[in-house]
Design a protein around this motif. Structure first.
Motif, PDB file in Angstrom:
ATOM      1  N   VAL A   1       0.898  -1.348   0.060  1.00 40.85           N
ATOM      2  CA  VAL A   1       0.054  -0.172  -0.026  1.00 40.85           C
ATOM      3  C   VAL A   1       0.640   1.438  -0.083  1.00 40.85           C
ATOM      4  O   VAL A   1       1.785   1.408   0.718  1.00 40.85           O
ATOM      5  CB  VAL A   1      -1.210  -0.042   1.164  1.00 40.85           C
ATOM      6  N   LEU A   2       0.501   2.153  -0.944  1.00 44.29           N
ATOM      7  CA  LEU A   2       1.172   3.402  -1.030  1.00 44.29           C
ATOM      8  C   LEU A   2       0.981   4.212  -0.033  1.00 44.29           C
ATOM      9  O   LEU A   2      -0.336   4.478  -0.109  1.00 44.29           O
ATOM     10  CB  LEU A   2       1.307   3.992  -2.479  1.00 44.29           C
ATOM     11  N   GLU A   3       1.601   4.838   1.000  1.00 44.80           N
ATOM     12  CA  GLU A   3       1.304   5.587   2.113  1.00 44.80           C
ATOM     13  C   GLU A   3       1.759   7.000   1.541  1.00 44.80           C
ATOM     14  O   GLU A   3       0.931   7.952   1.844  1.00 44.80           O
ATOM     15  CB  GLU A   3       1.814   5.228   3.229  1.00 44.80           C
ATOM     16  N   LEU A   4       2.711   7.488   1.066  1.00 45.03           N
ATOM     17  CA  LEU A   4       2.921   8.612   0.591  1.00 45.03           C
ATOM     18  C   LEU A   4       3.214   8.602  -0.900  1.00 45.03           C
ATOM     19  O   LEU A   4       3.537   7.711  -1.448  1.00 45.03           O
ATOM     20  CB  LEU A   4       4.204   9.034   1.532  1.00 45.03           C
ATOM     21  N   ALA A   5       3.055   9.837  -1.486  1.00 46.00           N
ATOM     22  CA  ALA A   5       3.414  10.198  -3.073  1.00 46.00           C
ATOM     23  C   ALA A   5       4.844   9.986  -3.077  1.00 46.00           C
ATOM     24  O   ALA A   5       5.671  10.084  -2.115  1.00 46.00           O
ATOM     25  CB  ALA A   5       3.081  11.631  -3.101  1.00 46.00           C
ATOM     26  N   LEU A   6       5.159   9.327  -4.114  1.00 43.20           N
ATOM     27  CA  LEU A   6       6.498   9.174  -4.825  1.00 43.20           C
ATOM     28  C   LEU A   6       7.178  10.298  -5.634  1.00 43.20           C
ATOM     29  O   LEU A   6       6.398  10.941  -6.205  1.00 43.20           O
ATOM     30  CB  LEU A   6       6.539   7.840  -5.422  1.00 43.20           C
ATOM     31  N   ASP A   7       8.455  10.298  -5.495  1.00 44.59           N
ATOM     32  CA  ASP A   7       9.250  11.051  -6.423  1.00 44.59           C
ATOM     33  C   ASP A   7      10.385  10.456  -6.945  1.00 44.59           C
ATOM     34  O   ASP A   7      11.259  10.112  -6.078  1.00 44.59           O
ATOM     35  CB  ASP A   7       9.590  12.486  -5.484  1.00 44.59           C
ATOM     36  N   ARG A   8      10.312  10.265  -8.307  1.00 46.40           N
ATOM     37  CA  ARG A   8      11.286   9.352  -8.910  1.00 46.40           C
ATOM     38  C   ARG A   8      12.543   9.814  -8.881  1.00 46.40           C
ATOM     39  O   ARG A   8      13.764   9.186  -8.784  1.00 46.40           O
ATOM     40  CB  ARG A   8      10.979   9.234 -10.321  1.00 46.40           C
ATOM     41  N   GLU A   9      12.748  11.208  -9.108  1.00 46.91           N
ATOM     42  CA  GLU A   9      13.894  11.969  -8.861  1.00 46.91           C
ATOM     43  C   GLU A   9      14.464  11.936  -7.780  1.00 46.91           C
ATOM     44  O   GLU A   9      15.784  11.887  -7.340  1.00 46.91           O
ATOM     45  CB  GLU A   9      13.542  13.433  -9.326  1.00 46.91           C
ATOM     46  N   GLU A  10      13.885  11.813  -6.550  1.00 46.51           N
ATOM     47  CA  GLU A  10      14.223  11.696  -5.364  1.00 46.51           C
ATOM     48  C   GLU A  10      14.751  10.433  -4.996  1.00 46.51           C
ATOM     49  O   GLU A  10      15.860  10.060  -4.220  1.00 46.51           O
ATOM     50  CB  GLU A  10      13.297  12.186  -4.304  1.00 46.51           C
ATOM     51  N   GLU A  11      13.955   9.499  -5.572  1.00 47.15           N
ATOM     52  CA  GLU A  11      14.512   8.192  -5.256  1.00 47.15           C
ATOM     53  C   GLU A  11      13.906   7.102  -6.328  1.00 47.15           C
ATOM     54  O   GLU A  11      12.604   6.952  -6.346  1.00 47.15           O
ATOM     55  CB  GLU A  11      14.128   7.370  -3.766  1.00 47.15           C
ATOM     56  N   ALA A  12      14.743   6.681  -7.204  1.00 50.75           N
ATOM     57  CA  ALA A  12      14.184   5.833  -8.264  1.00 50.75           C
ATOM     58  C   ALA A  12      13.739   4.573  -7.947  1.00 50.75           C
ATOM     59  O   ALA A  12      12.640   3.963  -8.485  1.00 50.75           O
ATOM     60  CB  ALA A  12      15.179   5.937  -9.434  1.00 50.75           C
ATOM     61  N   VAL A  13      14.247   3.847  -6.913  1.00 47.44           N
ATOM     62  CA  VAL A  13      14.123   2.163  -6.505  1.00 47.44           C
ATOM     63  C   VAL A  13      13.985   2.401  -5.003  1.00 47.44           C
ATOM     64  O   VAL A  13      14.913   2.760  -4.487  1.00 47.44           O
ATOM     65  CB  VAL A  13      15.036   1.471  -7.136  1.00 47.44           C
ATOM     66  N   HIS A  14      12.895   1.789  -4.722  1.00 46.53           N
ATOM     67  CA  HIS A  14      13.011   1.382  -3.299  1.00 46.53           C
ATOM     68  C   HIS A  14      12.998  -0.281  -2.825  1.00 46.53           C
ATOM     69  O   HIS A  14      12.420  -0.753  -3.760  1.00 46.53           O
ATOM     70  CB  HIS A  14      11.358   1.687  -2.698  1.00 46.53           C
ATOM     71  N   HIS A  15      13.976  -0.484  -1.881  1.00 49.74           N
ATOM     72  CA  HIS A  15      14.181  -1.896  -1.621  1.00 49.74           C
ATOM     73  C   HIS A  15      13.567  -2.142  -0.462  1.00 49.74           C
ATOM     74  O   HIS A  15      13.933  -1.802   0.610  1.00 49.74           O
ATOM     75  CB  HIS A  15      15.828  -2.130  -1.510  1.00 49.74           C
ATOM     76  N   LEU A  16      12.701  -3.446  -0.572  1.00 56.33           N
ATOM     77  CA  LEU A  16      11.889  -3.662   0.594  1.00 56.33           C
ATOM     78  C   LEU A  16      12.055  -5.067   0.801  1.00 56.33           C
ATOM     79  O   LEU A  16      12.374  -5.895  -0.138  1.00 56.33           O
ATOM     80  CB  LEU A  16      10.274  -3.368   0.315  1.00 56.33           C
ATOM     81  N   LEU A  17      11.856  -5.785   1.757  1.00 56.15           N
ATOM     82  CA  LEU A  17      11.889  -7.187   2.134  1.00 56.15           C
ATOM     83  C   LEU A  17      10.728  -7.587   2.890  1.00 56.15           C
ATOM     84  O   LEU A  17      10.281  -7.243   3.786  1.00 56.15           O
ATOM     85  CB  LEU A  17      13.169  -7.387   3.303  1.00 56.15           C
ATOM     86  N   LEU A  18      10.073  -8.543   2.202  1.00 58.01           N
ATOM     87  CA  LEU A  18       8.715  -9.063   2.591  1.00 58.01           C
ATOM     88  C   LEU A  18       9.119 -10.578   3.169  1.00 58.01           C
ATOM     89  O   LEU A  18       9.735 -11.253   2.629  1.00 58.01           O
ATOM     90  CB  LEU A  18       7.807  -9.313   1.322  1.00 58.01           C
TER      91      LEU A  18
END
Length: 817
Positions: free
Chosen positions: A195-212
């Motif tokens: 679930v996207l909680e906050l708006a994204l900014d590609r220029e700020e961070e292009a890839v988010h690394h998560l661990l499920l």
């Protein structure tokens, strides 16, 4: 009845002991246990000996064993402890996959009672599997302009365990832009969503690394992880949408490989790469991937393996559609496999008897077998049958077990071996069947005595047979087999003429050939009555008897025997008188003979073999009567010598001869005077002896004449009676004595018929025979009563006629009164 709970080895299983235990109960011959999976080989499952009411040592003595169909043995019996133990490590997931309850059924057979007990063992799941995502990382592309609250499907973990040991939840590594929300479907499966909680900014961070992280609920919690790489892309604000949330399809199990199943369809209103939809399976097992194939571009699902309703009748396939940027949609394809009657019944013979005694009582169990059909419904309903003309019955016992038993007592002599065909047929369309062939040998017992083909036997053997000659071969049949059918022969003990039968005949005990032990004489033994016994070699032996009559056939081995005239034993010679006044046909005498043989061997004929005066006498062919053939002339000699031959009709014929001396004279004194004048001078010294002899004969003659006169006077008083007796004598005249009495009777008759007077002077003897009156004379015809009396004269007197070789002949006759 309830049994104490199972106590696992807590030193090895730890806290699992608190949750797991083996429970069992017996209901209507059904025993239930439970046991955790992954136990070592030989681990205790339950006390099967106690539950069966047996001691541990009785398991092997009574033939207790485990029988199971078409599956590797998971359990074994410990004969020392009487326990049911594991035969190896049990993997519940391999055995039952994700079934909520995993039960293994087996049967326990008591061989001595031919009785089946059903056993169900529930396999309890242990937490031996960690959740697994199947992939190590997943990349999710998210448009940078996605609004907060947007949800992104995450890969799901799979845990083959069940219950609390299965997948319980997910955790997401800490991140300010994303959170984790887990949804539960109608099937109870948890679906993680990002679930996207906050708006994204590609220029700020292009890839988010998560661990499920996915975790289960076992005592020792197990978990699995997957890396989630969230890549931000330019705006793609439409995800693919399936035309149906669920697709339902039915397919027969016998469809060929390459069969098109259905086509799933998803649409994306975006353009370009954002609208290009591709398809893939989600969370598909290796087994399912070997059966179904999804075309990623067209959405066509085809069959790439062989479907089997008996293996699995339903498949739940998750299908995912995603566009170029990575937006995804999910749908389900529910495949129902329709059963086809493609499995013939399977028959497993658990107990079989190959031989049975013919006296076994009805209901004797021959075979016990289990019938199983892997199909379902009517396709799996099986009926067993045998031919109606067989003396056996089929009945269903426990579960799918059937028992083949005898319907009546069998008879080996009727049928010695049965080839029984048990046909197991299901009720499918078309029906399938399986034939099971059972060979049953009927063991023989000695229940049939030997029997002869005839009620009695007759045999014939010629007399004078050689010793050891075969008389008859007898044979008795016994329908039994082997020793019970081996027949021996014997003769019943008996005697004949004071001698045992074994003196006359014997029988070969093995072949039944009857042999003569002596040479039979028809005149002594004419027949033998025997009792032949045939006995088998069974236990106890059985026997039967048959009567045998042996008839001795007469052979022509006896020559005719002359009874009259008999040869004197004192050297004298018999003389028959023929008066010179006799007319042609005058009866001079009669030759009487008998033959000890019988039939045509005893038929006698008489003929004149030699005569001193040919043509003067003739002999009756069948009567033996010697008669004059012509009138006597003065020139005929005083002494006539006749040789009469008596011959039988045997082959070859046998004969005997007798010499008759006939004196031609009117009276006895004339015979004596004529014979005295014929004496040569050489006998002058015996003149005194002859004188005495003549005087003696004359005296006897006078006495005889006086006796006749007295007898005539006495007979006149019974004239009427004498006429009747005379008529009887006339009727029987000329008939041979052998037609009425035996040979000994004829001799006695002749001896009583005549009276012999003997006169002796010095060493020379003479005999004169005078007839005695007898009204039962059957040897001479009435004609002979008028002739002169026969005379026996010494050999010395006859020698004057030059015939010293003549034999003695006598004839007797009674005088007519």
């Amino acid at each position: 009845m309830a049994a104490p709970p199972y106590r696992p080895d807590c030193s090895r299983l730890g806290r699992i002991c608190v949750l797991l235990g083996a429970l069992w109960e017996i209901q209507a011959e059904q025993i239930r246990y439970s046991v955790p999976e992954e136990l070592d080989k030989g681990s205790y499952v339950g006390n099967i000996a106690k539950d069966l009411g047996l001691e541990p040592r009785e398991l092997s003595e009574r033939g207790v064993r485990i029988i199971s169909r078409g599956r590797t043995h998971l359990f074994a019996l410990n004969p020392r402890s009487g326990s049911l133990v594991t035969a190896g490590k049990i993997d519940r997931e391999e055995l039952c996959e994700r079934s909520p309850k995993c039960v293994v059924s087996l049967e326990i057979l008591l061989e001595d009672k031919v009785k089946i007990f059903g056993v169900e063992v529930e396999i309890i799941d242990v937490n031996d599997n960690a959740p697994n995502f199947g992939i190590e990382q997943r990349e999710i592309k998210v448009a940078e302009n996605e609004n907060p609250g947007t949800r992104f499907p995450l890969p799901e973990a799979f845990d083959p365990d069940v219950g609390v040991n299965s997948l319980q939840g997910y955790q997401l590594s800490s991140n300010v832009h994303f959170s984790l929300d887990v949804q539960s479907g109608v099937d109870g499966i948890k679906y993680p969503e990002l679930v996207l909680e906050l708006a994204l900014d590609r220029e700020e961070e292009a890839v988010h690394h998560l661990l499920l992280t996915a975790f289960d609920g076992g005592d020792l919690v197990r978990s699995g992880t997957v890396e989630i790489h969230v890549t931000l892309v330019d705006t793609n604000d439409n995800a693919p949408v399936f035309t149906q949330p669920e697709y339902h399809v039915n397919v027969p199990e016998n469809v060929p490989v390459g069969y098109w199943l259905l086509t799933v369809k998803a649409t994306d209103p975006d353009e370009g790469a954002n609208g290009e939809v591709t398809y893939s399976f989600r969370k598909v097992s290796d087994k399912m991937s070997q059966l179904f194939q999804l075309n990623s571009l067209t959405g066509d699902i085809t069959i790439v393996g062989d479907l089997d309703y008996e293996d699995s009748g339903f498949y739940d396939i998750d299908v995912e559609a995603h566009d170029g940027p990575g937006l995804r949609a999910r749908s389900k394809v529910l495949v129902t496999v329709l059963d086809v009657n493609d499995n013939a019944p399977e028959v497993t013979v658990t107990s079989l008897t190959s031989s049975i005694q013919e006296t076994s009582s009805p209901g004797t169990v021959i075979a016990l077998f289990n019938v199983h059909d892997s199909d379902s419904g009517e396709n799996g309903f099986v009926t067993c049958s045998i031919l109606d003309n067989l003396p056996f019955t089929l009945e269903k016992t426990y579960g799918n077990y059937h028992r083949l038993s005898t319907q009546r007592t069998l008879d080996r002599e009727e049928v010695s071996e049965y080839n029984i065909t048990v046909t197991s047929t299901d009720h499918g369309t078309p029906p399938l069947s399986t034939e099971t062939h059972i060979s049953l040998h009927v063991a023989d017992i000695n229940d049939n005595p030997p029997t002869f083909p005839h009620a009695s036997y007759s045999a014939y053997i010629p007399e004078n047979n050689p010793r050891g000659a075969s008389i008859l071969s007898m044979s008795a049949q016994d329908p039994d087999s082997i020793e019970n059918a081996r027949v021996t022969y014997s003769l019943a003990e008996d005697t004949l003429h004071g001698m045992p039968l074994s003196f006359y005949v014997s029988i070969n005990s093995d072949t039944g050939v009857l042999y003569a032990l002596c040479s039979f004489d028809y005149e002594q033994v004419r027949d033998l009555q025997l009792l032949v016994t045939a006995s088998d070699s069974g236990d106890p032996p059985l026997s039967s008897n048959v009567s045998l009559s042996i008839f001795v056939l007469d052979q022509n081995d006896n020559s005719p025997e002359i009874l009259y005239p008999a040869l004197p034993t004192d050297g004298s010679i018999g003389v028959e008188l023929a008066p010179r006044s006799a007319e042609p046909g005058y009866l001079v005498t009669k030759v009487v003979a008998v033959d000890r043989d019988s039939g045509q061997n005893a038929w006698l004929s008489y003929r004149l073999l030699k005569a001193s005066e040919p043509g003067l006498f003739m002999v009756g062919l069948h009567t033996g009567e010697v008669r004059t053939a012509r009138a006597l002339l003065d020139r005929d000699a005083l002494k006539q010598s006749l040789v009469v031959a008596v011959q039988d009709h045997g082959q070859p014929p046998l004969s005997a001869t007798v010499t008759l001396t006939v004196a031609v004279a009117e009276s006895i004194p004339e015979v004596l005077a004529d014979l005295s004048s014929l004496k040569p001078s050489a006998y002058a010294d015996d003149s005194s002896l002859t004188l005495y002899l003549v005087v003696a004969v004359a005296t006897v003659s006078c006495v005889f004449l006086a006796f006749v006169i007295v007898l005539l006077v006495l007979r006149l008083r019974r004239w009427h009676t004498s006429r009747q007796l005379q008529a009887v004598g006339v009727g029987l005249a000329g008939v041979p004595a052998s037609h009425f009495v035996g040979m000994d009777g004829v001799r006695a008759f002749l001896q009583t018929y005549s009276q012999e007077v003997s006169l002796r002077a010095d060493s020379r003897e003479s005999h004169v025979i005078f007839p005695q009156p007898n009204y039962a004379d059957t040897l001479l015809s009435q004609e002979s009563c008028g002739k002169s009396e026969p005379l026996l004269i010494t050999q010395d007197l006859l020698e004057t006629k030059g015939d010293p070789g003549s034999h003695q002949v006598s004839q007797s006759c009674h005088t007519k009164t």
